[in-house]
Design a protein around this motif. Structure first.
Motif, mmCIF file in Angstrom:
data_model
loop_
_atom_site.group_PDB
_atom_site.id
_atom_site.type_symbol
_atom_site.label_atom_id
_atom_site.label_comp_id
_atom_site.label_asym_id
_atom_site.label_seq_id
_atom_site.Cartn_x
_atom_site.Cartn_y
_atom_site.Cartn_z
ATOM 1 N N UNK A 1 53.740 20.105 25.356
ATOM 2 C CA UNK A 1 54.038 20.489 23.975
ATOM 3 C C UNK A 1 53.062 21.573 23.568
ATOM 4 N N UNK A 2 53.602 22.656 22.967
ATOM 5 C CA UNK A 2 52.744 23.710 22.441
ATOM 6 C C UNK A 2 52.933 23.797 20.930
ATOM 7 N N UNK B 1 51.455 21.739 33.859
ATOM 8 C CA UNK B 1 51.527 22.776 32.836
ATOM 9 C C UNK B 1 50.801 22.317 31.572
ATOM 10 N N UNK B 2 50.081 23.269 30.930
ATOM 11 C CA UNK B 2 49.359 23.007 29.693
ATOM 12 C C UNK B 2 49.458 24.244 28.791
ATOM 13 N N UNK B 3 49.376 24.066 27.484
ATOM 14 C CA UNK B 3 49.263 25.235 26.602
ATOM 15 C C UNK B 3 47.987 26.007 26.912
ATOM 16 N N UNK B 4 48.047 27.335 26.755
ATOM 17 C CA UNK B 4 46.909 28.167 27.117
ATOM 18 C C UNK B 4 45.691 27.969 26.253
ATOM 19 N N UNK C 1 45.590 32.508 24.929
ATOM 20 C CA UNK C 1 46.288 32.274 23.660
ATOM 21 C C UNK C 1 47.741 32.729 23.705
ATOM 22 N N UNK C 2 48.633 31.839 23.224
ATOM 23 C CA UNK C 2 50.055 32.155 23.160
ATOM 24 C C UNK C 2 50.801 31.973 24.456
#
Length: 648
Positions: free
Chosen positions: A242-243, A291-294, A299-300
């Motif tokens: 989730x981002x 996978x992970x949000x940056x 960023x983004x």
């Protein structure tokens, strides 16, 4: 012609035989030590300190610590990036197998070097269950499932709350919830920014499916095809995260080098799906994508790790074997080399250290001894140093370790990073705590010193929306056709309503129970019968593996009855239309039960049955509780509220 063996190769072969012999001997010594762990005081205070010291020098220096045996499954299997450990309340927890039953319990870490301590809280009793955990900061969600199509293998979602002061986890009311009709492959779970909870899993043939909940995991959508190529292509590995905008599924097909990112933006019912693709040479193959949000690192963007197949296409030891993928919103992807074929690293997992702006890659190894290695790269360049990195888990006494799992949450210097894996030879969990820029300051878990009753089931239905379908954990025995919804009783409490089918027949609806263990089993339920006239209503039936153990009934004349080995017995009548409280106490050791039925409002007792033999005296287990509407014209129904099953 058979080539002659060169002396060096012969010596290497002898060394390998000796090494394997040492490992087997060490494992034999471990087996001779007797039962694992020690029993502390209290009902659920079993401690398993591991076997780091077995009375002889290890082959190589141990790193990390070993934990309880895991004779059933390894902590991560399948094609998705599953998580088994989490940090909450200032300490580390994990979902580990119970060596005795094979089911899965919540365990607490006793200190930075162990031991693991069993809290006694059962999450899933099925030894073949595959699971993923999600800690939201307020609740722990666990999705677990068997892999076969049977109803008993169905995917479940359990939600737990933590009493941080008492160091105690408790199952929330109305959980667990069955979310599929049968088993599924590689379920993973994530929470979107709007609070919706998502599960993505793989089906036979490799396509992806999703289900979602906007009610804190109580009510779930029907399984839906993940739009785009994910529904058609054989997926060989995927990850879910989730981002800030929603959820993202990063996946690859089995036959191409195409990386695909499928996102869902906006609310569950009114949002949009989109898929972008890019080609990453060597990406095709098998294995999870982590996978992970940056975050502050990229960023983004999304960050992901994946194994590459270039080594299979080239004889060079310098070709990349693991890559870090920096995925932009438009799908453009840049690649950073994490390791090369000569490093022998496998099964990478990704952790983002936001505070230090670093990407951390955790990987297993293919060498004979085996270890879990950690490599770090700092933003903005994200360049990894050559080599394997630093060994953070290695327990030579119990053999090579593999299939690492990492937590899917924001960590910091205080928590550190807990790695978890399984030793393939010793079939034992191993773990290691990695500092994140300082010394972790974790609060150790202390085993409870006193036991008490354990709640197996508590279905209050209070949190379920009015008119929502009955929980999938309640199923219709025999043919389908009964319709159930939740509604409100005249006291304002919500209950499960079971109507008759179109033919006016009442269908029995049941709820399976986790194995109750030892002790007296108390089943309590508030039941109201509405209408009827065609047959008795079954207020409460408790079933074992062979059939009914007890059954309390209400006739159309208002008589309370029960089944006995000698036939159907009846007692004084109850007030028609009253809310009845049914209490059954089962003694599995004696195979007897006590049964009482009373008016929930006035307390007037309609039936008080002393110790009575089970209907099936050969049965030894309690498997399910059931209720059945009486049968009659439309509008006939039975309502059930506040069902509780307690052991002890």
């Amino acid at each position: 012609m058979i080539p002659r063996a060169v002396p060096g190769a012969r010596l290497a072969g002898v060394a390998l035989v000796l090494l394997v012999g040492c490992l087997v001997a060490a494992q034999s010594l471990v087996s001779a030590l007797g039962p694992e762990g020690i029993s502390a005081t209290g009902r659920h205070a079993r401690v398993d300190p591991g076997i780091d010291d077995v009375g002889r020098p290890p082959l190589v220096r141990p790193v990390g610590f070993s934990g309880p045996s895991n004779a059933t499954v390894e902590p991560s299997t399948g094609s998705a990036d599953a998580t088994q450990q989490w940090y909450a309340g200032g300490r580390w927890w994990a979902l580990l197998a119970d060596p005795d039953s094979g089911g899965f319990h919540i365990w607490g870490l006793g200190g930075s070097g162990g031991p693991w301590i069993d809290t006694g809280v059962t999450v899933d009793e099925r030894s073949n269950a595959r699971s993923d955990v999600l800690w939201t900061g307020s609740h722990l969600y666990v999705v677990s499932s068997g892999g076969r199509s049977y109803r008993s293998e169905a995917a479940r979602v359990a939600r737990f709350s933590l009493d941080a002061a008492a160091q105690r986890w408790s199952l929330d009311p109305d959980f667990p919830v069955a979310v599929t009709d049968g088993g599924i492959d590689s379920p993973v779970i994530a929470a979107a920014p709007d609070g919706a909870v998502w599960i993505v899993y793989q089906i036979a043939g490799g396509g992806l499916r999703s289900i979602s909940s906007t009610s804190d995991g109580l009510v779930w959508s029907a399984p839906a095809v993940v739009p785009g190529p994910a529904s058609l292509l054989p997926t060989s590995g995927f990850g879910l995260t989730a981002d800030a905008a929603g959820i993202a599924i990063v996946w690859r097909s089995r036959t191409t080098d195409t990386l695909r990112v499928t996102t869902h933006r906006g609310p569950v019912d009114g949002g949009t799906w989109d898929t972008v693709s890019t080609t990453v040479y060597g990406l095709g193959g098998e294995g999870p994508i982590s996978v992970r949000p940056g975050g502050t690192v990229a960023p983004g963007a999304l960050l992901a790790t994946a194994s590459l197949t270039l080594a299979k296409r080239s004889s060079s030891s310098l070709v990349p074997s693991i890559a870090l993928l920096v995925i932009q919103p438009d799908g453009h992807t840049s690649v950073r080399v994490v390791s090369r074929a000569s490093d022998g690293l496998t099964e990478p997992r990704l952790v983002i250290d936001d505070a230090r702006r670093r990407a951390i890659v955790v990987a297993g190894s293919e060498d004979g001894l085996g270890a879990i290695y950690v490599k770090e790269a700092e933003a903005p360049d994200l360049q990894f140093e050559p080599g394997r990195g630093e060994a953070r888990v290695r327990q030579p006494v119990v053999g090579p370790v593999g299939r690492p799992t990492v937590p899917d949450q924001v960590l910091d210097q205080r928590s550190g990073l807990l790695l978890l894996a399984t030793a393939t030879l010793g079939r034992r969990y191993v773990a290691g705590l990695v500092p994140l820029g300082g010394t972790p300051k974790i609060s150790p878990y202390v085993a409870a010193t006193s036991g008490g009753p354990v709640t197996l089931v508590h279905d209050s239905f209070d949190e379920r929306p009015l008119g929502a379908p009955a929980p999938a954990s309640w199923y219709v025995r025999g043919r389908t056709g009964s319709h159930s919804t939740t509604t409100a009783l005249d006291r304002g409490a919500r209950a499960m309503e079971i109507d008759v089918d179109r033919s006016g027949r009442g269908r029995e609806r049941c709820r399976d129970l986790p194995p109750p263990g030892d002790g007296i089993i108390t089943v309590t339920a508030d039941v109201l019968v509405r209408g009827g006239g065609g047959a008795d209503a079954h207020l409460l039936t408790v079933r074992g593996s062979g059939g009914a153990l007890l059954s309390a009934r209400l006739s159309r004349r208002g008589d309370i009855g029960w089944l006995a080995a000698q036939g159907h017995r009846r007692s004084a009548g109850a007030s028609t239309g009253s809310l009845l409280r049914v209490v059954a106490r089962l003694d599995p050791a004696q195979r007897t039960y006590r049964l009482s039925v009373s008016d929930a409002a006035t307390g007037a007792v309609a039936l008080d049955l002393p110790d009575t033999p089970w209907l099936d005296g050969s049965d030894t287990v309690v498997e399910a509780v059931c209720v059945t509407p009486p049968g009659g014209p439309p509008g006939t129904a039975i309502l059930v509220d506040d069902l509780q099953v307690v052991v002890g």
